[in-house]
Design a protein around this motif. Structure first.
Motif, short mmCIF file in Angstrom:
data_model
loop_
_atom_site.label_atom_id
_atom_site.label_comp_id
_atom_site.label_asym_id
_atom_site.label_seq_id
_atom_site.Cartn_x
_atom_site.Cartn_y
_atom_site.Cartn_z
N ALA A 117 0.83 -1.21 0.00
CA ALA A 117 0.00 0.00 0.00
C ALA A 117 0.86 1.25 0.00
O ALA A 117 0.47 2.29 -0.55
CB ALA A 117 -0.92 0.00 1.23
N PHE A 118 2.04 1.18 0.60
CA PHE A 118 2.94 2.33 0.60
C PHE A 118 3.50 2.55 -0.81
O PHE A 118 3.57 3.68 -1.29
CB PHE A 118 4.09 2.13 1.60
N HIS A 119 3.85 1.45 -1.46
CA HIS A 119 4.32 1.57 -2.85
C HIS A 119 3.23 2.15 -3.74
O HIS A 119 3.51 2.98 -4.61
CB HIS A 119 4.78 0.20 -3.37
N ALA A 162 3.15 5.80 -3.26
CA ALA A 162 4.25 6.47 -3.96
C ALA A 162 3.93 6.61 -5.45
O ALA A 162 4.12 7.68 -6.04
CB ALA A 162 5.56 5.70 -3.77
N VAL A 163 3.42 5.52 -6.03
CA VAL A 163 3.05 5.57 -7.46
C VAL A 163 2.00 6.66 -7.67
O VAL A 163 2.10 7.48 -8.59
CB VAL A 163 2.52 4.20 -7.92
N LYS A 164 1.02 6.68 -6.78
CA LYS A 164 -0.06 7.67 -6.88
C LYS A 164 0.50 9.09 -6.84
O LYS A 164 0.05 9.97 -7.58
CB LYS A 164 -1.03 7.45 -5.70
N GLN A 165 1.49 9.29 -5.99
CA GLN A 165 2.07 10.63 -5.86
C GLN A 165 3.13 10.91 -6.92
O GLN A 165 3.74 11.98 -6.92
CB GLN A 165 2.70 10.80 -4.47
N GLY A 166 3.37 9.93 -7.77
CA GLY A 166 4.37 10.14 -8.83
C GLY A 166 5.79 10.26 -8.28
O GLY A 166 6.63 10.95 -8.86
N THR A 167 6.06 9.61 -7.17
CA THR A 167 7.39 9.70 -6.60
C THR A 167 7.91 8.29 -6.35
O THR A 167 7.21 7.31 -6.53
CB THR A 167 7.38 10.55 -5.31
N LYS A 168 9.18 8.20 -5.98
CA LYS A 168 9.76 6.90 -5.69
C LYS A 168 9.50 6.54 -4.23
O LYS A 168 9.46 7.43 -3.37
CB LYS A 168 11.27 6.93 -5.95
N ALA A 169 9.39 5.25 -3.97
CA ALA A 169 9.05 4.81 -2.61
C ALA A 169 10.07 5.29 -1.60
O ALA A 169 9.72 5.73 -0.49
CB ALA A 169 8.94 3.28 -2.57
#
Lengths: 511, 511
Positions: A437-439, A442-449
């Protein structure tokens, strides 16, 4: 390249009349500069600096102060400078003090200041390679450290920190893409991002080789060979190999057997070995000490001179540039920007080009040069400053060792965190296993985990670390780099805040 | 360029498999580095350094000591550092001295040291732009100097001497040839060779504009326009204009009317104005003082912010980067490597790239940063250090003026030498008219007439100057650059030796 254009009649592509230039904006800056990235001072630090401003302006945050673990900057975290070093500096910067109040200083500090001032006035440009007296001290140090002959002082360049020397080296080594070359350099992954930033700026190719995390971030020569082979297949002429020993960000220490194989590989493949040895006094294991690449090369019988300088000069030579710095070790004089590089097996024609690059900057700062002299030539046993110096040195190094162990143990106890022991340097590079869910977040925010993790960490705790992606990591693995430099009395609180943050983050995303 | 290759199906030129690299030799260094030249430290200086070694080893030569007039390096020629500056430096480098013996120092030196140390420990990396407290001092200085509002301290970068700032600026401005650009920058001829060296390294095009020697090395905007037109016809996108004011090596001081026209030209043609103003306190005429380009721009109503950052942002803006240094003026702290650059009309997206370049070097040295603070914020009237400071400042500047006049007069008296008066800076750039037989000798030796002259001069007298060809000159004219920095009590002897040498050389070749 121009030759190619010319030969195929396309020169006109280069010679259209030009019009008015565009304004200087982010759209029209040099794109190599735009493409370069230097993660140690990236978005996480920008956020941290903004939060520091908010704290200063009296805003209430979940913590009272920022803890900067993003960069090896000991004196910003309360490490004190060495007394002897600073005594000499106050005397060389203020000759009137030396003249009138030398009685306030130990005699060896006075003598050393007189030696440097006798050789060169601090306010004058020095020789572009640095003050010869200091280069002689460096040469003597290298011989003693390596238990071999000393290098020629003219093989030493004094520089504004190792970074400047690495720039001179790579800039002279990597030939221009525009002229049809496609030169590259082997760089460890994870790496210190200076190397990736410079290869991007210089239009060179960073050829990655991966350190083996599970085996304590060891360097396998087989992996070098494979990386070289693949790069050549892609058309890259690999000209150099960067090795960071002790490792940054990974802290590993190479064995002699391993170093011999690396040297043989460089000789065989005509690679210039760039040995980043700035952490040579930061070693936290008892079973072995630091070995310089130069020492191993000399022990293998390789000569320090380059042989005849024509295409195909002696094939059996090693070409080596080694770097050292006053910023690390137990001095931690980062702000004074001092260090040296040593040339080994580098012909005069190349040295002349390195000298020219240095001369375009005129010279490195003379105070940094003097600090380099003081680093390589500390007070000798029996001299008045020796007991204080030794006491300060030992206290700093043993404290660093305790902090390294505390950090490694603390990180290793966290759920989903694995960490290799730090045998050297100033860093730990733990690996994170984070919930799906954290990954997804991160994808949702367009950033790296790992970047999201570090941002959340700084927001929640004020602790500033650097995402692993800034150093490079095996795809799909996630890390961060942290120094173990916070003062010892704060380490418990740092570990506690980090542990609490980590647990809460896992709980929130465990689903 | 790659796009072009791709579109015309020539990508294979870039993707041939590569073999083993050649050794690193003068044949295989980066040729842009090879092609760069930095004449201030060229063959004449190499010869001089060898002669100095011979003197040291006891050999008998026609002179007893070398006189280095090749570079503006006042403290190598016995100029003393300013007492206040060095007092503060000894306190910031040695906090224990500040703690225990502050009674030995004037109270304003103590207070200033406390201010800097309170802001930043010297041994720590600073913000990559420099210590904020110092940047605030720089901003206040600029506002006061220009009798206008002060810049934002975030528009200031503290740098290791102006050279470093010029490198950051040109590197971010000139786009890569490899990507199909052909960017250039207008540079005065004669010029300080930093500019030619950097444009060569960066694969940019140096677009020369000639200063008018007969009119006191003035800069005519018509000449700029002509140079721009010709460069565009050759396909060069000219993006910047370098102006050195007061001039180096030529010493001229621009008038306000001239500066207004230059600014209008830059605004009209979208050129970034790079104002090298490191000699701003070295002015030896009474009728007018130094005017910064920033002041003239502000007086013309041009705004310091850049306007919206898209292609075609406000066309009416001036884009200006100004440089200053601690190396020149009356401080002459060359070896400490300090200075600043100020951005004016430069958008945040460009600033971010300059910041990134600075961060790759981590930060400029903190001692140089402090010296920059001391340069822009000297002791105030009424403070304990003021009388000494003022006395030292005035003594140095009036002595420089006397020496400038003595040199100009002495050179002007020589047969076949014409020299424009030095209104500013630290140099004279006399023009030589030499006998045909001497030119024939130079041709025979495969060297340039001015270089041969300078080599003969150093061999006969130990006086080291730089051939005009290192700075650029109108074809067929010959010059050399000399500083007027030898100590006053040696100036007569320098002039006498130079005069004797010159006469003997003319006599020998008069035929």
């Amino acid at each position: 390249m121009e030759a190619i254009f010319s030969s195929i009649g396309l020169r006109r592509f280069l010679h259209r009349p030009a019009g008015r230039a565009p304004k200087w904006s982010k759209e029209t800056v040099n794109q190599d500069v735009l493409n370069a990235s230097y993660a140690v001072r990236g978005p996480v630090l920008d956020l941290a600096m903004k939060m520091e401003e908010r704290l200063r302006s009296g805003e209430s945050l979940p913590f009272k102060e920022m803890i900067y673990c993003n960069i090896g900057n000991p004196q910003s975290l309360q490490q004190k400078p060495l007394t002897f070093v600073r005594q000499v500096l106050s005397l060389v910067t203020n000759p009137l003090l030396l003249e009138k109040h030398s009685d306030l200083f130990p005699s060896d500090a006075v003598a050393r200041a007189q030696k440097y001032l006798g050789a060169h006035p601090m306010g004058a440009y020095s020789n572009s390679q640095g003050i010869k007296t200091v280069r002689e001290e460096v040469a003597a140090f290298i011989g003693k450290r390596d238990q071999t002959f000393s290098p020629d002082p003219d093989a030493i360049f004094l520089i504004n920190g190792a970074s400047e020397g690495v720039r001179y080296g790579l800039q002279s080594l990597l030939r221009p893409r525009l002229a049809g070359y496609h030169d590259g350099v082997l760089v460890p992954i994870p790496q210190y991002p200076l190397y990736s930033a410079l290869t991007t700026l210089l239009n060179g190719e960073l050829v990655p080789y991966y350190l083996r995390e599970e085996e304590g971030w060891t360097l396998e020569v087989g992996d070098l060979e494979e990386a070289l082979k693949q790069a050549r297949a892609r058309g890259v002429t690999v000209r150099g190999l960067v090795v960071i020993n002790p490792g940054n960000p990974t802290g590993q220490l190479l064995s002699r057997a391993n170093m011999e194989k690396i040297i043989e590989f460089c000789v065989r493949e005509n690679l210039v070995l760039m040995a980043d040895e700035v952490y040579q006094t930061n070693i936290y294991v008892d079973d072995r000490g630091f070995l310089s690449f130069r020492k191993v090369a000399v022990d293998m019988g390789l000569p320090p001179d380059a042989g005849p300088e024509e295409q195909g000069m002696n094939e059996k030579h090693l070409q080596l540039v080694s770097f050292h710095s006053v910023s690390k070790g137990f001095m931690g004089e980062c702000g004074l920007r001092g260090g040296y590089m040593e040339l080994f097996g580098i012909p005069p024609g190349v040295k002349a080009q390195l000298y020219k690059l240095a001369s375009i900057s005129l010279c490195s700062n003379t105070i940094g040069q003097v600090v380099t002299g003081l680093m390589v030539h500390p007070p000798e046993e029996g001299s008045p400053s020796f007991p204080t110096y030794e006491g300060e040195r030992t206290a700093t190094l043993t404290s660093l060792r305790r902090r390294a162990q505390k950090l490694t143990a603390g990180l290793g106890n966290l759920e989903g965190v694995s960490v290799q022991p730090s045998t050297g340097a100033m860093y730990s590079f733990p690996r994170l296993s984070l919930p799906p869910a954290f990954h997804a977040e991160a994808v949702k925010q367009g950033t790296k985990a790992d970047e999201l993790y570090c941002i959340r960490l700084v927001e929640a705790t004020g602790i500033v670390v650097v995402p692993g992606s800034g150093f490079g990591q095996v795809d799909g693995s996630w890390h961060f780099r942290t120094t173990f430099l916070p003062p010892e009395d704060k380490m418990d609180s740092v570990m506690e805040r980090l542990g609490k943050f980590h647990k809460e983050l896992l709980d929130a995303y465990r689903g």
